[in-house]
Scaffold this active site. Sequence first.
Site, mmCIF file in Angstrom:
data_model
loop_
_atom_site.group_PDB
_atom_site.id
_atom_site.type_symbol
_atom_site.label_atom_id
_atom_site.label_comp_id
_atom_site.label_asym_id
_atom_site.label_seq_id
_atom_site.Cartn_x
_atom_site.Cartn_y
_atom_site.Cartn_z
ATOM 1 N N ASP A 75 129.883 21.585 128.119
ATOM 2 C CA ASP A 75 130.867 20.648 127.571
ATOM 3 C C ASP A 75 131.220 21.062 126.144
ATOM 4 O OD1 ASP A 75 130.516 19.194 129.887
ATOM 5 O OD2 ASP A 75 129.042 17.834 128.987
HETATM 6 N N1 URA Z 1 125.117 18.905 131.561
HETATM 7 C C1 URA Z 1 125.981 18.219 130.791
HETATM 8 O O1 URA Z 1 126.057 16.998 130.880
HETATM 9 N N2 URA Z 1 126.738 18.889 129.921
HETATM 10 C C2 URA Z 1 126.664 20.234 129.746
HETATM 11 O O2 URA Z 1 127.379 20.790 128.913
HETATM 12 C C3 URA Z 1 125.757 20.933 130.551
HETATM 13 C C4 URA Z 1 124.996 20.260 131.458
#
Ligand code: URA
Length: 208
Positions: A75
């Site tokens: 993310d």
């Molecule tokens: N899980 C998440 O919630 N975000 C990420 O960036 C990676 C794994």
Amino acid sequence: TVNGETAKSPEQKVDETKDTVTLDGHSFSYQKYFYYKLHKPAGVVTAVRDHHDQTVLDLLVDAPGKDLSPVGRLDKDTEGFVLITDNGEFAHRILAPRSHVPKTYTARLDRPAGPELVEAFAAGVVLDGRTCMPALLAPDPDDPRTARVVLRQGMYHQVKRMFGAYGITVTALRRDAIGGLALDPDLEPGKCRKLSKIEVERILTEGL
Ligand code: URA
């Protein structure tokens, strides 16, 4: 020079598996694919290009390779290890739903993670009616608002949603390892490093 002889013709062919090529005394070896470990900072998107935000590929400077792309996504607000390669087949082996390469994260939480949550993660958290694969949750004994999480799947926002299913908000998330290859402590956010062959192989081993 090719095998010690000065190469005079631009048409001269070389066999990359056996010939020795040097330029001004420096020798070159052929490499088909390139692999990089990037420490993605928060605020950068895991994409090849983007109209608004800086991307992980913008951070790859002086990095040889053709059609490099990130393997999987973090993310925008997650930091940590992003693998970047031009070897699509290798990327597929890591991402394929059946490959189950472990990914290790450190999550900072708004509330402490207790033993019941450790059990729930081990049993498989249910997200949108689907039971996730068992995951390891290891809260820091000195500070249970920080926890290590190891997942063998890559569902959308999976770490945040797994905690969210129990009313816990992830306030910061970092990916520390992919398979048996960890983010080095001296690789600062925003920096990347080329991986050796041995390191690439370690990605497909069992994890930390
Ligand atoms: N899980 C998440 O919630 N975000 C990420 O960036 C990676 C794994």
